[in-house]
Design a protein around this motif. Structure first.
Motif, mmCIF file in Angstrom:
data_model
loop_
_atom_site.group_PDB
_atom_site.id
_atom_site.type_symbol
_atom_site.label_atom_id
_atom_site.label_comp_id
_atom_site.label_asym_id
_atom_site.label_seq_id
_atom_site.Cartn_x
_atom_site.Cartn_y
_atom_site.Cartn_z
ATOM 1 N N SER A 99 -29.147 18.056 12.094
ATOM 2 C CA SER A 99 -30.077 17.062 11.564
ATOM 3 C C SER A 99 -30.884 16.485 12.715
ATOM 4 C CB SER A 99 -29.336 15.935 10.841
ATOM 5 O OG SER A 99 -28.682 15.102 11.768
ATOM 6 N N LEU A 100 -31.984 15.798 12.347
ATOM 7 C CA LEU A 100 -32.680 14.964 13.311
ATOM 8 C C LEU A 100 -31.909 13.655 13.382
ATOM 9 C CD1 LEU A 100 -36.374 15.611 12.245
ATOM 10 C CD2 LEU A 100 -35.321 16.290 14.408
ATOM 11 N N GLY A 135 -31.083 9.843 13.181
ATOM 12 C CA GLY A 135 -31.548 8.562 12.691
ATOM 13 C C GLY A 135 -32.880 8.617 11.978
ATOM 14 N N GLY A 136 -33.486 7.452 11.798
ATOM 15 C CA GLY A 136 -34.801 7.357 11.195
ATOM 16 C C GLY A 136 -34.828 7.877 9.781
ATOM 17 N N SER A 137 -36.002 8.298 9.339
ATOM 18 C CA SER A 137 -36.140 8.735 7.955
ATOM 19 C C SER A 137 -35.716 10.177 7.757
ATOM 20 C CB SER A 137 -37.590 8.573 7.502
ATOM 21 O OG SER A 137 -38.429 9.363 8.324
ATOM 22 N N ASP A 138 -35.655 10.930 8.828
ATOM 23 C CA ASP A 138 -35.239 12.330 8.685
ATOM 24 C C ASP A 138 -33.735 12.425 8.853
ATOM 25 O OD1 ASP A 138 -38.225 13.174 10.331
ATOM 26 O OD2 ASP A 138 -37.750 13.591 8.254
ATOM 27 N N ASN A 139 -33.062 11.985 7.818
ATOM 28 C CA ASN A 139 -31.624 11.855 7.905
ATOM 29 C C ASN A 139 -30.891 12.998 7.235
ATOM 30 O OD1 ASN A 139 -28.926 10.003 7.096
ATOM 31 N ND2 ASN A 139 -29.942 9.542 9.009
ATOM 32 N N GLU A 140 -31.630 14.054 6.918
ATOM 33 C CA GLU A 140 -31.031 15.136 6.155
ATOM 34 C C GLU A 140 -30.230 16.040 7.065
ATOM 35 O OE1 GLU A 140 -35.391 15.434 4.106
ATOM 36 O OE2 GLU A 140 -34.164 17.236 4.216
ATOM 37 N N GLN A 141 -29.115 16.499 6.537
ATOM 38 C CA GLN A 141 -28.326 17.502 7.225
ATOM 39 C C GLN A 141 -28.531 18.843 6.551
ATOM 40 O OE1 GLN A 141 -24.253 15.975 7.210
ATOM 41 N NE2 GLN A 141 -24.463 15.672 9.394
ATOM 42 N N TYR A 172 -28.070 5.093 4.190
ATOM 43 C CA TYR A 172 -28.677 6.332 3.730
ATOM 44 C C TYR A 172 -27.733 6.989 2.734
ATOM 45 C CZ TYR A 172 -31.456 5.642 7.944
ATOM 46 O OH TYR A 172 -32.259 5.116 8.905
ATOM 47 N N TYR A 206 -25.717 16.236 -2.437
ATOM 48 C CA TYR A 206 -25.747 17.646 -2.083
ATOM 49 C C TYR A 206 -25.208 18.461 -3.246
ATOM 50 C CZ TYR A 206 -26.566 16.670 2.880
ATOM 51 O OH TYR A 206 -27.112 16.280 4.075
ATOM 52 N N LEU A 215 -29.048 19.975 0.452
ATOM 53 C CA LEU A 215 -29.493 18.636 0.109
ATOM 54 C C LEU A 215 -30.364 18.662 -1.142
ATOM 55 C CD1 LEU A 215 -29.579 15.647 1.084
ATOM 56 C CD2 LEU A 215 -31.771 16.217 2.131
ATOM 57 N N TYR A 231 -32.304 12.385 -1.341
ATOM 58 C CA TYR A 231 -32.021 11.517 -0.206
ATOM 59 C C TYR A 231 -32.707 10.177 -0.463
ATOM 60 C CZ TYR A 231 -33.305 9.579 4.320
ATOM 61 O OH TYR A 231 -33.532 8.736 5.357
ATOM 62 N N TYR A 264 -27.104 4.544 10.580
ATOM 63 C CA TYR A 264 -27.715 4.863 11.871
ATOM 64 C C TYR A 264 -27.929 6.364 12.028
ATOM 65 C CZ TYR A 264 -26.025 0.169 12.679
ATOM 66 O OH TYR A 264 -25.740 -1.160 12.551
ATOM 67 N N GLY A 265 -28.073 7.067 10.912
ATOM 68 C CA GLY A 265 -28.323 8.497 10.986
ATOM 69 C C GLY A 265 -27.149 9.299 11.469
ATOM 70 N N PHE A 285 -21.738 10.429 8.978
ATOM 71 C CA PHE A 285 -21.826 10.887 7.603
ATOM 72 C C PHE A 285 -20.443 10.919 6.978
ATOM 73 C CE2 PHE A 285 -26.152 12.415 7.005
ATOM 74 C CZ PHE A 285 -26.627 12.457 8.298
#
Lengths: 114, 110
Positions: free
Chosen positions: A94-95, A97-103, B32, B36, B46, B49, B94-95, B98
């Motif tokens: 994933s990227l 943090g932030g809004s690109d939190n997708e795995q 967040y 999935y 995914l 989201y 915090y991203g 998970f």
């Protein structure tokens, strides 16, 4: 193009052996993960690396050692395999943090310890 | 209490039904929220989201988050046999960090 790839797909081995699983991502992500999914489908995080540095290390036996030679690769080495290590191991990226939190997950490596 | 709880099912519905999948969680720091879908012998992919509370719609799928109740839902309208899979909720802060629910196995019968 495969985004997150893992090798091997299947791994059958004897107790006590040492084995490695390889993971590569071509998404340009900074963060990579290893998860273990047991027979009840519970997905549990094992390790997380950000730019080759370990940032999460859950309660995992020290027989498991991740290695990240560069930010596109995260390998998992397992020493002295035990019966309870049988599971499906997923790599993800994933990227941070932030809004690109997708795995994004790889296809999994099904490990069977005999 | 587990950090994320989800009814494991299995849940069987007829084709065309509206499906409601739910998760509850205990950690109020989660920001967040994700759903999935995992087909048999495949990695999770995914679906939806969401950041913080609110609704999000994508085609036949709607995700809802209620942070005050620590409750998230996924609705599937006009369910299809191809929707048969295990659905995993996941959340993070915090991203990182998970945490996944145990998954609900859904079967949509033609």
């Amino acid at each position: 193009d495969t985004a997150v790839s893992q090798t091997p797909k299947y791994l059958v081995t004897q107790m006590g052996n040492d084995k490695s699983i390889k993971c590569e991502q071509n998404l340009g992500h900074d963060t990579m993960y290893w998860y273990k999914q047991d027979s009840k489908k519970f997905l549990k995080i094992m390790f997380s690396y950000n730019n080759k540095e370990l940032i999460i290390n859950e309660t995992v036996p020290n027989r498991f050692s991740p290695k990240s030679p560069d930010k596109a690769h995260l390998n998992l080495h397992i020493n002295s395999l035990e019966l309870g290590d049988s599971a499906v191991y997923f790599c993800a990226s994933s990227l941070p943090g932030g809004s690109d939190n997708e795995q994004f997950f790889g296809p999994g490596t099904r490990l069977t310890v005999l | 209490q587990k950090e994320v709880e989800q009814d494991p099912g299995p849940l069987s519905v007829p084709e065309g039904a509206i499906v409601s999948l739910n998760c509850t969680y205990s950690n109020s720091a989660f920001q967040y929220f994700m759903w999935y879908r995992q087909y048999s012998r495949k990695g999770p992919e995914l679906l939806m989201y969401t950041y913080s509370s609110g609704n999000k719609e994508d085609g036949r799928f709607t995700a809802q988050v209620d942070k005050s109740s620590k409750y998230i839902s996924l609705f599937i309208r006009d369910s299809q046999p191809s929707d048969s899979a295990t659905y995993l909720c996941a959340m993070s802060y915090y991203g990182q960090n998970f945490v996944f629910g145990p998954g609900t196995r859904l079967s949509v019968l033609p």
